[in-house]
Design an enzyme around this catalytic site. Structure first.
Site, PDB file in Angstrom:
ATOM      1  N   TYR A  18      62.076  33.127  54.219  1.00  0.00           N
ATOM      2  CA  TYR A  18      61.370  34.403  54.339  1.00  0.00           C
ATOM      3  C   TYR A  18      61.921  35.204  55.517  1.00  0.00           C
ATOM      4  CZ  TYR A  18      57.548  37.697  55.207  1.00  0.00           C
ATOM      5  OH  TYR A  18      56.812  38.834  55.432  1.00  0.00           O
ATOM      6  N   GLU A  40      50.253  41.042  51.552  1.00  0.00           N
ATOM      7  CA  GLU A  40      49.630  41.013  52.870  1.00  0.00           C
ATOM      8  C   GLU A  40      48.108  41.025  52.765  1.00  0.00           C
ATOM      9  OE1 GLU A  40      50.937  40.374  55.709  1.00  0.00           O
ATOM     10  OE2 GLU A  40      53.053  40.754  55.389  1.00  0.00           O
ATOM     11  N   TRP A  48      50.391  32.896  55.857  1.00  0.00           N
ATOM     12  CA  TRP A  48      51.432  33.587  55.117  1.00  0.00           C
ATOM     13  C   TRP A  48      52.193  32.599  54.229  1.00  0.00           C
ATOM     14  CZ3 TRP A  48      52.215  37.902  53.066  1.00  0.00           C
ATOM     15  CH2 TRP A  48      53.445  38.230  52.529  1.00  0.00           C
TER      16      TRP A  48
END
Length: 179
Positions: A18, A40, A48
């Site tokens: 990521y 998000e 996350w």
């Protein structure tokens, strides 16, 4: 040359990927911006990594975050998503994604882009941060508070200042990448 990463990005291979290929690079494509805003908002209350690991499932159920398609989701579609165990089945978050797609679609109909809407909050230039591997990003900033306030005023849902700051860093509006 090895990529210098913050500590959070070295925790797993997913987070390394990521950071190395997605996080913090400027994004100007409406569909990708919509996807990142949606992911998000799903992160709220979660990590996350949890969201990123389910990214492909989110892409599948939200038709690759095609704005027009998502904006036209029906109650039946929302009920289907609430039963899909491959994603986060939070009705409020799912409804927020559909709502936000509708707001962006209205922008498009008015001849505007989501890209120009979000990037104007940083005067179309990424804010530059100087960080070390151990520095923590703030949870929110005055800029994310202002952007969240305006987005809520414009009808967006699930866009608090913390979610928005995470979005801003993810799409490169704030450059917090290590050099």
């Amino acid at each position: 040359m090895a990529i210098k990463r913050p500590n959070w990005a070295n925790k797993t291979a997913d987070m390394q990927d990521y950071y190395d290929h997605y996080w913090g690079f400027p994004v100007h494509d409406d569909q990708k911006l919509f996807m990142m805003l949606s992911l998000e908002l799903f992160q709220a209350g979660l990590t996350w990594q949890t969201i990123w690991q389910r990214r492909r499932a989110f892409e599948r159920v939200f038709d690759n975050f095609d704005i027009k398609t998502v904006a036209n989701f029906s109650g039946e579609d929302i009920n289907r998503l609430c039963k899909d165990e491959t994603i986060i089945r939070n009705r409020r978050k799912i409804l927020a994604v559909v709502n936000n797609a509708r707001i962006i679609l209205e922008m498009h109909k008015a001849g505007k882009t989501f890209d120009s809407y979000v990037w104007h909050f940083v005067n179309d230039q990424p804010e530059q941060l100087s960080l070390t591997t151990d520095d923590q990003l703030p949870a929110k900033t005055p800029a994310s508070e202002a952007m969240a306030k305006q987005m809520r005023k414009d009808g967006f849902k699930f866009v608090g200042p913390t979610i928005i700051y995470s979005f801003m860093t993810a799409v490169g509006m704030v450059n917090a990448r290590l050099e």
